[in-house]
Design a protein around this motif. Sequence first.
Motif, short mmCIF file in Angstrom:
data_model
loop_
_atom_site.label_atom_id
_atom_site.label_comp_id
_atom_site.label_asym_id
_atom_site.label_seq_id
_atom_site.Cartn_x
_atom_site.Cartn_y
_atom_site.Cartn_z
N UNK A 307 0.82 -1.20 0.00
CA UNK A 307 0.00 0.00 0.00
C UNK A 307 0.86 1.25 0.00
N UNK A 308 1.99 1.19 0.70
CA UNK A 308 2.85 2.36 0.79
C UNK A 308 3.63 2.59 -0.51
N UNK A 309 4.28 1.54 -1.00
CA UNK A 309 5.16 1.69 -2.16
C UNK A 309 4.44 1.65 -3.49
N UNK A 310 3.84 0.51 -3.79
CA UNK A 310 3.24 0.30 -5.11
C UNK A 310 2.03 1.20 -5.35
N UNK A 311 1.15 1.27 -4.35
CA UNK A 311 -0.07 2.06 -4.53
C UNK A 311 0.23 3.55 -4.59
N UNK A 312 1.19 3.99 -3.84
CA UNK A 312 1.60 5.39 -3.87
C UNK A 312 2.01 5.79 -5.29
N UNK A 313 2.76 4.90 -5.95
CA UNK A 313 3.19 5.16 -7.32
C UNK A 313 1.99 5.21 -8.27
N UNK A 314 1.09 4.22 -8.15
CA UNK A 314 -0.07 4.17 -9.04
C UNK A 314 -0.96 5.40 -8.85
N UNK A 315 -1.17 5.80 -7.59
CA UNK A 315 -2.00 6.97 -7.31
C UNK A 315 -1.37 8.26 -7.86
N UNK A 316 -0.04 8.34 -7.79
CA UNK A 316 0.66 9.51 -8.33
C UNK A 316 0.43 9.60 -9.84
#
Length: 402
Positions: A307-316
């Motif tokens: 949630x911190x790494x991968x999702x942060x990138x996708x949301x950006x």
Amino acid sequence: MFWVELLIVLIVIFIGVRVGGTFMAMAGGVGMLVLTFVFHVPASDPPITVILIMLAVICAASAMQACGGLDYMVKIAEKILRKNPKMVTVLAPVVTYLFTFMCGTGHIIYSLLPVINEIVIENGVRPERPISASVISSQQAITACPISAATVSVLAFMAESEKYSHITIFKLLLVCIPATLIGTAAAAMSVLKKGKELAEDPEFQARVAAGKIQDFANSEKEEIPASKEAKISVAVFMTAMLGIVLMGAFQQLLPAFADGSKLPLVTVIQIFMLAAAAVMVILTKTDSDKVLDQPVFRSGSFAVLLAFGLVWMVNTFINDQSSFITDNMSVLTNEYPWIFIVAIFLVGAITTSQSSTTMIMVPIGIALGLPANIIVAGWLACCSNYFIPCASQCVAAIGMDR
């Protein structure tokens, strides 16, 4: 720039999946580095709400495991299956579903697989029948459980969007529980007559003659009674989960404040789960440090990292290209919603993780402005990690069937 940024995101996800494990989350940091420093894409906020809910749920589930609650549930499952050995092909997937639903993690399948395998060999049933269906049912139950990482992620994403804030946990479960139970029953029925009976299978008989198959029927096992602490932990955990569902079903139960607002359900989940963990520790006098050593805590921490790494990138990426996505792709997906649903299925099969698939695809569905019913229906397709049999549950099942 949309296609360039999309390519970067896809490459990062592909490399993360290829290496596997926590590297998927680390790869998200690499993607953020490229997007922000090279292409000057503004960084979005990390999914803090999702992370906090996950941490609270993981804490409660790990506390229950530290108290012996998960072992107690496995013993109950074994008793149910042993009382109905001839129905094991249908009953094992249903029991696996129920126990995954109750504890919020599909990893309980690891404890149930040896039990299922032993019972079927004793009764001459092909192990591949109940084992394969049980693996699938354990994954289906994740999207029906109100406190699983995948479910709380969907709720958190929708709660943050005004258009979808009407989707409560109760409404979600009204769709997900019947759908996944029907799927579980269908999976069990589809393998009911799969392969030859063991008594007629020359390969199996040759293995028995060679001594490669253990005769469970003649083995004696000492039954260790469940501790009072284990029973208390399960009761506390189930009470907290029931409380969350009731709060979602009856909004009037939520605390109201002076400005007329009510406590968000995502906050209720965090409060109830942390409080449940505290009550378990107090009532059972368990060392709270043991919570950190539990397998559930370890596997749950992986979802938090994602949630911190991968999702942060996708949301950006989504936030930067939201106008392009809305103006161009929403027309296609609204006219052909099956495209979005198939995409979720494929991402789930590749990532072999419901939580990571949820965190990648649900924000995209929200950005596309898809109807809530399509997002929820499509989200259920994230349980496709059995499609390519490389998920840990599939590998464990293959190894168990001798």
